[in-house]
Write a protein that holds these residues in place. Structure first.
Motif, short mmCIF file in Angstrom:
data_model
loop_
_atom_site.label_atom_id
_atom_site.label_comp_id
_atom_site.label_asym_id
_atom_site.label_seq_id
_atom_site.Cartn_x
_atom_site.Cartn_y
_atom_site.Cartn_z
N ARG A 167 2.29 5.38 76.96
CA ARG A 167 2.58 6.14 78.18
C ARG A 167 4.00 6.69 78.18
O ARG A 167 4.28 7.71 78.81
CB ARG A 167 2.35 5.26 79.41
CG ARG A 167 0.90 5.22 79.86
CD ARG A 167 0.71 4.32 81.06
NE ARG A 167 1.63 4.58 82.15
CZ ARG A 167 1.73 3.83 83.24
NH1 ARG A 167 0.96 2.75 83.36
NH2 ARG A 167 2.57 4.13 84.20
N ALA A 168 4.90 5.99 77.48
CA ALA A 168 6.28 6.45 77.41
C ALA A 168 6.46 7.62 76.45
O ALA A 168 7.56 8.17 76.34
CB ALA A 168 7.19 5.29 76.99
N GLY A 169 5.38 7.99 75.75
CA GLY A 169 5.46 9.12 74.84
C GLY A 169 5.88 8.76 73.43
O GLY A 169 6.14 9.65 72.60
N ALA A 170 5.95 7.46 73.13
CA ALA A 170 6.32 7.01 71.79
C ALA A 170 5.07 6.81 70.94
O ALA A 170 3.95 6.76 71.44
CB ALA A 170 7.12 5.71 71.88
N THR A 171 5.28 6.70 69.64
CA THR A 171 4.19 6.37 68.72
C THR A 171 4.11 4.86 68.61
O THR A 171 5.07 4.21 68.16
CB THR A 171 4.43 6.97 67.33
OG1 THR A 171 4.45 8.39 67.42
CG2 THR A 171 3.34 6.53 66.35
N ALA A 172 2.99 4.29 69.05
CA ALA A 172 2.80 2.84 69.01
C ALA A 172 2.07 2.46 67.74
O ALA A 172 0.98 2.97 67.46
CB ALA A 172 2.02 2.37 70.23
N ILE A 173 2.67 1.57 66.97
CA ILE A 173 2.03 1.01 65.78
C ILE A 173 1.69 -0.44 66.12
O ILE A 173 2.58 -1.24 66.42
CB ILE A 173 2.96 1.08 64.55
CG1 ILE A 173 3.33 2.54 64.27
CG2 ILE A 173 2.29 0.44 63.34
CD1 ILE A 173 4.37 2.70 63.17
N THR A 184 -9.78 -1.64 68.36
CA THR A 184 -9.27 -1.78 69.72
C THR A 184 -7.91 -1.08 69.84
O THR A 184 -7.65 -0.40 70.84
CB THR A 184 -9.13 -3.26 70.09
OG1 THR A 184 -10.41 -3.89 70.02
CG2 THR A 184 -8.56 -3.43 71.49
N ALA A 185 -7.07 -1.23 68.82
CA ALA A 185 -5.75 -0.58 68.85
C ALA A 185 -5.91 0.94 68.92
O ALA A 185 -5.22 1.62 69.70
CB ALA A 185 -4.95 -0.98 67.62
N ARG A 186 -6.81 1.47 68.13
CA ARG A 186 -7.02 2.93 68.15
C ARG A 186 -7.51 3.40 69.52
O ARG A 186 -7.13 4.47 69.99
CB ARG A 186 -8.03 3.32 67.07
CG ARG A 186 -7.53 3.17 65.64
CD ARG A 186 -8.50 3.79 64.65
NE ARG A 186 -8.12 3.47 63.28
CZ ARG A 186 -8.63 2.44 62.59
NH1 ARG A 186 -9.57 1.66 63.15
NH2 ARG A 186 -8.24 2.21 61.37
N SER A 187 -8.36 2.59 70.15
CA SER A 187 -8.90 2.99 71.46
C SER A 187 -7.81 3.08 72.51
O SER A 187 -7.99 3.75 73.53
CB SER A 187 -9.99 2.00 71.91
OG SER A 187 -9.43 0.75 72.30
N MET A 188 -6.68 2.41 72.28
CA MET A 188 -5.57 2.46 73.23
C MET A 188 -4.55 3.53 72.85
O MET A 188 -3.51 3.66 73.49
CB MET A 188 -4.88 1.09 73.30
CG MET A 188 -5.77 -0.01 73.84
SD MET A 188 -4.89 -1.58 74.08
CE MET A 188 -4.45 -1.99 72.40
N GLY A 189 -4.83 4.27 71.78
CA GLY A 189 -3.92 5.33 71.37
C GLY A 189 -2.87 4.90 70.38
O GLY A 189 -1.91 5.64 70.12
N ALA A 190 -3.04 3.71 69.79
CA ALA A 190 -2.07 3.20 68.83
C ALA A 190 -2.56 3.41 67.39
O ALA A 190 -3.76 3.61 67.15
CB ALA A 190 -1.82 1.71 69.06
N VAL A 191 -1.63 3.32 66.46
CA VAL A 191 -1.96 3.36 65.04
C VAL A 191 -1.95 1.92 64.54
O VAL A 191 -0.92 1.24 64.62
CB VAL A 191 -0.93 4.19 64.25
CG1 VAL A 191 -1.30 4.22 62.78
CG2 VAL A 191 -0.82 5.59 64.82
N PRO A 192 -3.07 1.41 64.03
CA PRO A 192 -3.09 0.02 63.59
C PRO A 192 -2.54 -0.16 62.18
O PRO A 192 -2.63 0.72 61.34
CB PRO A 192 -4.58 -0.33 63.62
CG PRO A 192 -5.27 0.96 63.34
CD PRO A 192 -4.41 2.04 63.95
N VAL A 193 -1.95 -1.33 61.96
CA VAL A 193 -1.55 -1.74 60.62
C VAL A 193 -1.92 -3.21 60.48
O VAL A 193 -1.69 -4.01 61.41
CB VAL A 193 -0.03 -1.52 60.37
CG1 VAL A 193 0.81 -2.33 61.34
CG2 VAL A 193 0.34 -1.85 58.94
#
Length: 322
Positions: A167-173, A184-193
Motif C-alpha cells: 500500500r505504501a507503493g514499495a516492492t514487497a519481497i 499466498t504472497a503473490r495474491s497479496m501483491g508481493a514477490v515471493p522468494v
C-alpha cells in the motif's frame, strides 16, 4: 470453565485440557465470554521453557494472552455500558497468561470494542500483529519504489506487513517456504522468494536487478536475518522484530553502513499501542487490511496447534476457537 493448562515445561503434549472454577470479576475488572484466542510463536517458546525473561511464568499456568469475545460480567466501578460489548483484548492484569480458556478476566483499559460487522476472528488476527506492523512501519518507514524484504512474509504479522508495504507503493519481497506460501504472497501483491533455497540471497539479488534491498523487516533472526541484512544497500534500514529461528540476527558486520532498529527501540510502542489497535481494527473493518487466517483449532486441540506452529505448517494467523 474450560481451559488449557501447562503443568510443566516441555513439548506440545504438556498442553492439557482442564476444568477450572469460573472467575468472578473483582472491582475494576470485567469478564469476557471468549470465542477466539490468539496463537503465537511466543506461546510455543514459553511453553517449551525457552521464553524471553519479559514473559517469565512458572507452571502451572494457562497460556496465551489475547482473546476476543463478549463482555458478560463486570466488577464494581466498571462502566455498565461494557456489558454485551464485543471486544478483543488481553486477559489478566498486564502479565502473560490466562488466554487459552473459554472465559477470561481483563482490565477495561486492556480491551477494545470491535467495530460493527467485523468478524471476531479478523479482529483477533490484527489486534497484536497489526498494531505491531504499524509500529514497525512508523519506526522504519518505507517509500514508494523501495525494495523491501519481509521475513517471514505470510505469517500472522508478516502478511499484514506485506499488505502495508504494498500500500505504501514499495516492492514487497516475501520470504516464504514452499509453493503454497509463495502463492499466498503473490495474491497479496508481493514477490515471493523461498528462503529454504541454498542460494536465496542470490535470488533476491536477481529480483532487485543486483541493486540490493532498501529495507528488511526480519522476524526470523539467526542466519536468515543475518543474510537478509547483508543484502541491504548502504544507508538501508534493518528492522528486527523477532527470532522464530531461536536466535537473534547477528548484524554487527553491516551496522556501520545501515540503520538497525529492534523492538526494544520502537518509540512509544507500548504506550501508544491502544491507538494502533484502534487504527488496525478500523482499517480491517473497512476492508483495507485483510488478515490471512490459515487454520483454526478447537480449544482442546491446543497441542496440535503448537505442533503445527513449531513445524511451520501454517499460513497467516492461527487461532483457537472455543
Amino acid at each position: 470453565m474450560r481451559a488449557i493448562m501447562v503443568q510443566r515445561f516441555g513439548p506440545p503434549d504438556v498442553l492439557e485440557p482442564v476444568e477450572l472454577p469460573t472467575a468472578v470479576p473483582a472491582p475494576g475488572e470485567l469478564r469476557i465470554a471468549v470465542e477466539v484466542v490468539s496463537l503465537t510463536w511466543m506461546d510455543t517458546l514459553i511453553r517449551s521453557g525457552h521464553g524471553p525473561a519479559a514473559f517469565a511464568v512458572e507452571p502451572p499456568y494457562v497460556p496465551g494472552s489475547s482473546v476476543g469475545g463478549t463482555v458478560e460480567a463486570i466488577g464494581a466501578g466498571v462502566d455498565g455500558r461494557w456489558l454485551g460489548t464485543r471486544v478483543v483484548g488481553r486477559a489478566g492484569s498486564g502479565g502473560y497468561g490466562g488466554g487459552y480458556a473459554d472465559t477470561a478476566i481483563a482490565d477495561p483499559e486492556a480491551v477494545h470494542p470491535v467495530p460493527p460487522g467485523l468478524d471476531l476472528r479478523h479482529a483477533m488476527a490484527v489486534m497484536d500483529d497489526g498494531s505491531t506492523a504499524l509500529a514497525l512501519l512508523e519506526a522504519t518507514p518505507v517509500r514508494p519504489g523501495e525494495r523491501v524484504l519481509v521475513a517471514p512474509g505470510v505469517g500472522g504479522l508478516g502478511n499484514l506487513l506485506v499488505q502495508l508495504v504494498v500500500r505504501a507503493g514499495a516492492t514487497a519481497i516475501a520470504a516464504v517456504r514452499g509453493a503454497e506460501k509463495a502463492g499466498t504472497a503473490r495474491s497479496m501483491g508481493a514477490v515471493p522468494v523461498d528462503y529454504g533455497s541454498p542460494d536465496w540471497p542470490g535470488d533476491v539479488r536477481t529480483l532487485t536487478g543486483g541493486r540490493g534491498l532498501d529495507v528488511v523487516f526480519d522476524g526470523i533472526g539467526g542466519a536468515v536475518g543475518a543474510a537478509a541484512a547483508s543484502l541491504l544497500v548502504d544507508g538501508g534500514r534493518f528492522s528486527g522484530y523477532g527470532m522464530s529461528s531461536g536466535a537473534e540476527a547477528a548484524v554487527g558486520e553491516v551496522a556501520g553502513r545501515v540503520r538497525v532498529a529492534t523492538m526494544a527501540q520502537l518509540p512509544g510502542f507500548w504506550a501508544d499501542g491502544p491507538r494502533r489497535v484502534r487504527k488496525v481494527l478500523d482499517e480491517t473493518a473497512a476492508g483495507r487490511l485483510v488478515p490471512v487466517i490459515g487454520r483454526t483449532y478447537p480449544l482442546g486441540a491446543a497441542a496440535e496447534a503448537h505442533a503445527d506452529i513449531e513445524g511451520r505448517r501454517f499460513i497467516g494467523k492461527s487461532l483457537l476457537l472455543t
